[in-house]
Design a protein around this motif. Structure first.
Motif, PDB file in Angstrom:
ATOM      1  N   ASN A  76     -10.696   7.702   4.908  1.00 46.12           N
ATOM      2  CA  ASN A  76     -10.555   8.736   5.725  1.00 46.12           C
ATOM      3  C   ASN A  76     -11.407  10.157   5.522  1.00 46.12           C
ATOM      4  O   ASN A  76     -11.926  10.854   6.073  1.00 46.12           O
ATOM      5  N   ARG A 117      -9.191   3.656   0.649  1.00 46.94           N
ATOM      6  CA  ARG A 117      -8.296   5.521   1.278  1.00 46.94           C
ATOM      7  C   ARG A 117     -10.016   6.501   1.289  1.00 46.94           C
ATOM      8  O   ARG A 117      -9.657   7.363   2.375  1.00 46.94           O
ATOM      9  N   GLY A 148       0.834   4.005  -3.060  1.00 47.60           N
ATOM     10  CA  GLY A 148       0.750   5.197  -2.883  1.00 47.60           C
ATOM     11  C   GLY A 148       1.705   6.308  -3.147  1.00 47.60           C
ATOM     12  O   GLY A 148       0.937   7.072  -3.887  1.00 47.60           O
ATOM     13  N   TYR A 167      -7.749   1.152  -3.815  1.00 53.65           N
ATOM     14  CA  TYR A 167      -7.825   1.106  -3.109  1.00 53.65           C
ATOM     15  C   TYR A 167      -7.611   3.296  -3.051  1.00 53.65           C
ATOM     16  O   TYR A 167      -8.243   4.143  -2.272  1.00 53.65           O
ATOM     17  N   PHE A 168      -7.105   3.772  -3.343  1.00 49.59           N
ATOM     18  CA  PHE A 168      -6.261   4.833  -4.058  1.00 49.59           C
ATOM     19  C   PHE A 168      -7.076   5.266  -5.169  1.00 49.59           C
ATOM     20  O   PHE A 168      -6.911   7.188  -5.301  1.00 49.59           O
ATOM     21  N   LYS A 225       0.956  -0.759   0.067  1.00 51.05           N
ATOM     22  CA  LYS A 225       0.254   0.000   0.516  1.00 51.05           C
ATOM     23  C   LYS A 225       0.705   1.033  -0.204  1.00 51.05           C
ATOM     24  O   LYS A 225       0.445   2.533  -0.501  1.00 51.05           O
TER      25      LYS A 225
END
Lengths: 269, 92
Positions: free
Chosen positions: A168, A164, A103, A133-134, A99
């Protein structure tokens, strides 16, 4: 502001790589600096579909491991100056996609690119999760077929919880439905799910419908994203997809059975 | 032509079957996805307790959590076997 787009599906063989290549090329053709990244570690494909397989020296994993810098690994497309390809490793293990490493690479690319297209592997394993994820936007590639639709719905669950943005508490990933391998003929005969049915089941914004087309295989045979075949139905449909993604409102095409000409009626059966 | 139509009409509807199956399946998947994480564990433990008294199958118990306005309904459904059936299965 860079947008990270993941092309995902869950099920294999539905057209993720074809879509990644076409969308990335379409965005670049319209003057947006775009990079397409292959997340399918061990089974690299995007370089083949883009026709740059013999120019691969370093790859995504080399960059994550610090064995090469990003500019050494990216391949600039020969047909479009604004398009770059970041191939993946054919030999390394998929666990190499950490990750933190992914990233860092995406952060670096965000400094110079408008769009980062992440071509996800099939399944819901590590590589697919890293590709999602991103993401800011997700194109969920689906075939009008039961297992593909169900898998797509499962991907929606993962997109909503394991990204993500979710972690967040940011605005959720924007999800788009792209229906591929659509055959209006078979839909008309009641043998294939109608686009409206798939959309109703998944309740997603429809980005486009790509008809089942011979142009897709011809394009991948030649290592040329199908969107460059602008005379073909699939090529035109992908061009519409890119325009819609960029905010234009266009009617969906290729949903009806094409009328055959006299010759077609005589010989087509 | 008539024969062709016959075959066509016999196939008609497989897409609507697909739609129906998917609607049920996806709705089910989504409920499962959105349900609290303790449900599977609770289901397992409940099953263990019931099995102390009655022999039931793994599939004979279903736990459902439904949202109804501002209240949640926990539905527990256990299918008890008929007296004779488990013995028959074990025996000859």
């Amino acid at each position: 502001m860079t947008r990270i787009i993941v092309v995902t599906s869950g099920k294999g063989g539905v057209g993720k790589t074809t879509t990644s290549a076409a969308v990335a090329m379409g965005l670049a053709q319209r003057g947006h600096r775009t990079v397409v990244i292959d997340f399918d570690v061990g089974l690299r494909n995007i370089d083949l579909i883009m026709g740059c397989e013999r120019r691969v020296v370093y790859d995504f994993i080399n960059v994550i491991n610090g064995e090469a810098n990003i500019n050494q690994a990216m391949i600039r497309d020969k047909r479009c100056n604004d398009l770059y390809i970041l191939p993946t490793s054919q030999t390394k293990d998929k666990e190499a996609l950490t990750k933190k490493g992914v990233g860092k690479v995406l952060d670096e690319l965000s400094e110079s690119f408008d769009y980062i297209v992440c071509d996800s592997p099939a399944g819901i394993e590590h590589g697919a999760k890293m590709a999602m994820y991103f993401a800011d936007d997700a194109i969920v590639v689906t075939n009008p077929e039961v297992s593909s639709v169900r898998d797509s719905d499962r991907m929606l669950g993962i997109l909503a919880s394991k990204s993500r943005r979710a972690e967040n508490n940011q605005e959720p990933i924007k999800e788009y439905l792209l229906l591929t391998r659509y055959s209006p003929q078979r839909v008309k005969q009641g043998e294939m799910l109608h686009v409206d049915d798939v959309q109703e089941i998944l309740s997603l914004h429809l980005l486009g419908v790509i008809p089942e087309s011979q142009a897709v295989l011809s394009a991948s045979n030649a290592g040329k994203p199908v969107i460059l075949d602008d005379k073909s139905d699939a090529g035109e449909a992908y061009a519409d997809v890119v325009e819609r993604y960029l905010g234009q409102e266009l009617p969906h095409r290729f949903l009806e059975v094409q009328r055959k000409g006299l010759l077609g009626r005589l010989f087509g059966g | 032509m008539g024969l062709l139509n016959y075959f066509r009409s016999s196939r008609r509807g497989s897409a609507s079957v697909a739609k129906e199956r998917l609607q049920i399946l996806v709705a089910h998947d989504r409920i499962e996805r959105d349900s609290p994480s303790y449900l599977p564990m609770m289901q397992k433990e409940l099953l263990a307790v019931i099995r102390k008294y009655v022999e039931v199958d793994q599939d004979a118990i279903s736990v459902n959590l439904e949202q109804d306005g501002n209240q949640e309904i926990l539905e527990l459904n256990i299918i008890l076997p008929e007296h004779s059936s488990p013995k028959q299965a074990v025996g000859s």
